[in-house]
Design a protein around this motif. Structure first.
Motif, PDB file in Angstrom:
ATOM      1  N   GLY A 146       0.807  -1.209   0.000  1.00 31.50           N
ATOM      2  CA  GLY A 146       0.000   0.000   0.000  1.00 31.50           C
ATOM      3  C   GLY A 146       0.839   1.257   0.000  1.00 31.50           C
ATOM      4  O   GLY A 146       1.933   1.293   0.589  1.00 31.50           O
ATOM      5  N   VAL A 147       0.330   2.296  -0.660  1.00 27.97           N
ATOM      6  CA  VAL A 147       1.007   3.589  -0.690  1.00 27.97           C
ATOM      7  C   VAL A 147       0.058   4.651  -0.126  1.00 27.97           C
ATOM      8  O   VAL A 147      -1.041   4.851  -0.648  1.00 27.97           O
ATOM      9  N   LEU A 148       0.510   5.310   0.935  1.00 31.51           N
ATOM     10  CA  LEU A 148      -0.213   6.438   1.512  1.00 31.51           C
ATOM     11  C   LEU A 148       0.297   7.708   0.845  1.00 31.51           C
ATOM     12  O   LEU A 148       1.495   7.994   0.865  1.00 31.51           O
ATOM     13  N   LEU A 149      -0.610   8.463   0.220  1.00 36.71           N
ATOM     14  CA  LEU A 149      -0.235   9.670  -0.514  1.00 36.71           C
ATOM     15  C   LEU A 149      -0.658  10.918   0.264  1.00 36.71           C
ATOM     16  O   LEU A 149      -1.794  11.009   0.734  1.00 36.71           O
ATOM     17  N   ILE A 150       0.265  11.900   0.359  1.00 38.57           N
ATOM     18  CA  ILE A 150       0.044  13.098   1.168  1.00 38.57           C
ATOM     19  C   ILE A 150       0.220  14.343   0.301  1.00 38.57           C
ATOM     20  O   ILE A 150       1.284  14.551  -0.298  1.00 38.57           O
TER      21      ILE A 150
END
Length: 279
Positions: free
Chosen positions: A15-19
């Motif tokens: 998973g990639v958390l994008l900010i």
């Protein structure tokens, strides 16, 4: 009223958390999110506290609130995946690095996109380069109602996109394109946080993909070099020569997506699933 424009794309067990950035919106991370999802990743485009509303909504929050919202999103998302990666644009990159420094057991790798420790790009006027003094002015109660307004080229080399996004932003659609400027108190908060994270960079042991436009109009390439020489983990550099600051939407976004997907996949293949992530 603050609109919730977070997005989720279900994919694999990485998973990639994008900010997003200061005064920005998850929308500026959406194309990268879609590209990473097509490459097999689960994606969570989170929304920072106080963002996607009006100026008063933003001013009601500070950098500790912004970081708390990042940590909360990561805490939720890490239980859904085997490998958690985090990537951010501009101030979002600083927040991503802080998460990696504070929670090394959570974060497998970091996408550092257009990191902005200082607003020192070529389009920043001379007085804007004095913005590092804003924390002092803020503590003295000076400039509470002042704002640094966005100006050409709005971080975009692609003229068609520039016209589209600036039109939304100047038209007041903060959920789609962010606010049309940075309030002085919020900039002061950003500089306070940047000073903290700068000291914490040696605590970042996760691999970092540092992507930056060589002609960044907002944050000079020195911001990327600062990260590269300060973090403790392995570093890959991606220099983009046909983009400005908003590399997640500008002309070379597909290059950014492909390199990010390759980088995260390579890191995930080199380690076993996180016990914390699946606990």
């Amino acid at each position: 009223m603050i609109q919730n424009v977070e997005f989720r794309f279900e994919g694999g067990r990485c998973g990639v958390l994008l900010i997003h950035g200061l005064t920005g919106t998850p929308t500026e991370m959406r194309l990268v999110g879609k590209g990473l999802n097509r490459a097999g990743f689960s994606v969570y485009g989170m929304q920072l506290a106080g963002h996607c509303g009006n100026v008063q909504d933003l001013l009601a929050t500070g950098w500790k609130d912004w970081y708390a919202s990042v940590e909360a999103a990561a805490e939720t998302f890490r239980h859904e995946v085997d490998h958690l990666f985090v990537a951010g644009l501009s101030m979002g990159a600083i927040l991503a690095l802080k998460l990696a420094a504070e929670r090394p057991a959570w974060v497998r790798g970091v996408g550092v996109y257009g990191a902005t420790f200082r607003y020192d790009g070529w389009a920043i006027p001379w007085y804007g380069r004095l913005s590092f003094m804003l924390p002092l002015l803020h503590r003295l109660g000076i400039g509470k109602h002042r704002m640094v307004h966005e100006s050409e080229p709005y971080g975009l080399r692609d003229e068609r996109l520039r016209a589209q996004i600036s039109g939304l932003m100047l038209g007041g659609d903060s959920a789609a394109a962010g606010l049309p400027g940075n309030p002085w108190p919020s900039l002061a908060e950003m500089y306070d946080m940047a000073a903290v994270v700068r000291r914490e960079l040696p605590k970042v042991t996760a691999p970092c993909l540092i992507a930056h436009a060589t002609e960044d109009d907002v944050a000079s390439l020195e911001n990327a070099h600062l990260v590269a020489r300060s973090v403790s983990g392995p570093v890959e550099m991606l220099l983009l020569e046909d983009s400005y600051h908003m590399i997640t939407v500008d002309r070379e976004r597909r290059v950014l997506i492909d390199r990010s997907a390759d980088f995260f996949s390579k890191v995930a293949a080199s380690c076993t699933p996180s016990a914390l992530a699946v606990a």
